[in-house]
Design an enzyme around this catalytic site. Structure first.
Site, PDB file in Angstrom:
ATOM      1  N   SER A 259      32.457  34.774  26.263  1.00 25.63           N
ATOM      2  CA  SER A 259      31.713  35.789  26.966  1.00 25.63           C
ATOM      3  C   SER A 259      30.446  35.317  27.659  1.00 25.63           C
ATOM      4  O   SER A 259      29.363  35.878  27.481  1.00 25.63           O
ATOM      5  CB  SER A 259      31.398  36.925  25.996  1.00 25.63           C
ATOM      6  OG  SER A 259      31.224  38.060  26.749  1.00 25.63           O
TER       7      SER A 259
ATOM      8  N   GLY B 290      36.404  32.241  26.556  1.00 26.71           N
ATOM      9  CA  GLY B 290      36.539  33.391  25.658  1.00 26.71           C
ATOM     10  C   GLY B 290      35.285  33.634  24.836  1.00 26.71           C
ATOM     11  O   GLY B 290      35.328  34.335  23.829  1.00 26.71           O
TER      12      GLY B 290
ATOM     13  N   ASP C  35      31.363  42.788  24.150  1.00 22.03           N
ATOM     14  CA  ASP C  35      30.667  41.543  24.505  1.00 22.03           C
ATOM     15  C   ASP C  35      29.197  41.786  24.798  1.00 22.03           C
ATOM     16  O   ASP C  35      28.320  41.041  24.356  1.00 22.03           O
ATOM     17  CB  ASP C  35      31.326  40.908  25.738  1.00 22.03           C
ATOM     18  CG  ASP C  35      32.781  40.569  25.490  1.00 22.03           C
ATOM     19  OD1 ASP C  35      33.193  40.577  24.321  1.00 22.03           O
ATOM     20  OD2 ASP C  35      33.496  40.308  26.468  1.00 22.03           O
TER      21      ASP C  35
ATOM     22  N   TYR D 141      44.535  42.023  31.537  1.00 16.88           N
ATOM     23  CA  TYR D 141      43.606  42.805  30.711  1.00 16.88           C
ATOM     24  C   TYR D 141      43.695  44.285  31.112  1.00 16.88           C
ATOM     25  O   TYR D 141      43.865  45.168  30.278  1.00 16.88           O
ATOM     26  CB  TYR D 141      42.183  42.275  30.925  1.00 16.88           C
ATOM     27  CG  TYR D 141      41.159  42.896  30.011  1.00 16.88           C
ATOM     28  CD1 TYR D 141      40.809  42.278  28.821  1.00 16.88           C
ATOM     29  CD2 TYR D 141      40.552  44.107  30.324  1.00 16.88           C
ATOM     30  CE1 TYR D 141      39.875  42.839  27.967  1.00 16.88           C
ATOM     31  CE2 TYR D 141      39.623  44.680  29.488  1.00 16.88           C
ATOM     32  CZ  TYR D 141      39.281  44.036  28.313  1.00 16.88           C
ATOM     33  OH  TYR D 141      38.362  44.612  27.472  1.00 16.88           O
TER      34      TYR D 141
ATOM     35  N   GLU E   9      30.297  45.084  35.109  1.00 20.40           N
ATOM     36  CA  GLU E   9      31.533  44.296  35.052  1.00 20.40           C
ATOM     37  C   GLU E   9      32.716  45.117  35.587  1.00 20.40           C
ATOM     38  O   GLU E   9      33.592  44.586  36.261  1.00 20.40           O
ATOM     39  CB  GLU E   9      31.775  43.812  33.620  1.00 20.40           C
ATOM     40  CG  GLU E   9      32.888  42.826  33.555  1.00 20.40           C
ATOM     41  CD  GLU E   9      32.674  41.696  32.561  1.00 20.40           C
ATOM     42  OE1 GLU E   9      31.534  41.467  32.116  1.00 20.40           O
ATOM     43  OE2 GLU E   9      33.671  41.049  32.232  1.00 20.40           O
TER      44      GLU E   9
END
Ligand code: GLA
Length: 376
Positions: free
Chosen positions: A116, A114, A162, A212, A150
């Site tokens: 990143s 978590g 991020d 997500y 991404e």
């Protein structure tokens, strides 16, 4: 295949991971976030290799590498390669300035925690290639192209937080970022005698990516329903709790919960900013606990391991507040701990966590740090 890993680099770049103090899942809902880079980072060593298309990449951390042809970029079956390929693909839409290069990467940023590591990898590569080949990309170009990489190559429909934090952070500050306007403010963070202690659950439930994307859809469903009566809104950022309430019966309980979490979380980011500016640390801690409650019960992106650690911290007067940081389903909890109580708290948490889950907890302090940069 033999990889040349010990070469003399023309350029060394470091690209940090991040924590998010508060404001989770608000970025893709065009709300507020409050992240900062940390000292844990990925180091890139780069050189031009004189070829037109051939690039060699090697991870010193995982002892694995691959060669690619800049004219034949497509998705790979191997996950980490997609971060690299996605970035190269996005850069190629902006410039044809990248030529053959060799690159090694080495990380002290735990993956799946978590923090990143994905954005650090994407942004560090974009930043390094920009320097190496003089591509003339701005920092915001690098942030945005890394985010899109991404989406397209990795498959997570992430927000901008991020990548923004990895590139734009400033030592000793958190960034109050408005994800709608992309305006930002550096907020000094001086919480002495408290420290930011991360407890790494060491679990990263593999639901994370699909869940997500589901959360993103659920929020959009909420927006679509509210929009029927409020055509002026385009995201949950434009919605208040008072506006949401009348729609309770028209949406599923799940969608209602998701929307109310995001609206409240945006308010918490602004409240946290004020609390930090006026040294109200107790209030800052309470906001963390409140946020975790929402993460766990309303947005449902926590997990038993994170909930356990946050609950455990409540038994310590030396801990002001705690919550899971990042996308969710594991990773790290972020704890504000008085410096005099760190050892006692960490020792007790480690023992209790081992008893409950048979996992060795990893604990470390992080400090708000600067963004991606060239190592001189
Ligand atoms: C992941 C995403 C970010 C953000 C967080 C949750 O880290 O990459 O864009 O949505 O989750 O706050």
């Amino acid at each position: 295949m033999e990889f040349i890993t010990g070469f003399t680099p023309e350029l060394t770049v470091k690209s940090p991971g991040r924590i998010n103090l508060i404001g989770e899942h608000t970025d893709y809902n065009l709300g507020y976030v409050l992240p900062t880079a940390i000292e844990n980072q990925i180091t890139f060593k780069l050189r031009k290799n004189g070829s037109v298309n051939k690039c060699n990449l090697y991870s010193l951390t995982y002892n694995t590498g691959f060669t690619l042809d800049l004219n034949k970029i497509s998705r790979s079956e191997i996950e980490w390669e997609n971060y690299i390929l996605g970035v190269l693909n996005e850069i190629s839409k902006l410039t044809d300035g990248v030529k053959g290069f060799d690159c090694t990467v080495e990380s002290n940023l735990p993956t799946g925690s978590g923090l990143s590591s994905s954005a650090a990898l994407e942004c560090g590569l974009a930043f390094g290639l920009n320097e190496l080949f003089g591509l003339g990309l701005s920092k915001m170009d690098m942030v945005k192209l890394s985010q899109i990489a991404e989406h397209t190559y990795v498959g997570t429909q992430c927000g901008i937080m991020d990548q923004f934090a990895s590139v734009m952070s400033k030592e000793g500050h958190v960034i109050l970022l408005d994800c709608k306007s992309l305006e930002y403010d550096y907020v000094p963070i001086d919480i002495r005698p408290y420290r930011i202690i991360l407890l790494n659950t060491k679990v990263s439930h593999n639901l994370a990516s699909s869940e997500y994307n589901t959360r993103k859809q659920e929020c959009q469903e909420g927006v679509d329903i509210i929009k029927q009566k409020h055509p002026e809104i385009s995201s949950l950022r434009d919605v208040t709790l008072d506006m949401l309430m009348p729609f309770k019966a028209e949406m599923s309980q799940t969608v209602f919960n998701r929307c109310s979490f995001i609206i409240e979380e945006n308010e918490r980011v602004l409240a946290m900013t004020e609390a930090l500016k006026s040294d109200r640390l107790k209030e800052a801690g309470d906001l963390l606990y409140e946020a975790h409650g929402g993460i766990s019960k309303l947005y449902e992106v926590s997990c038993p391991e994170s909930d356990f650690l946050v609950d455990f911290s409540k038994g310590y007067d030396t801990v002001l507040g705690a919550r899971q940081t990042g996308g969710g389903f594991g990773g790290c909890t972020l704890n504000l701990v008085h410096e005099a109580g760190i050892d006692e708290f960490v020792t007790a948490a480690t023992k209790a966590y081992k008893n409950a889950f048979a996992i060795d907890l990893e604990a470390f302090e992080v400090r708000p740090s600067g963004g991606t940069s060239v190592v001189v």
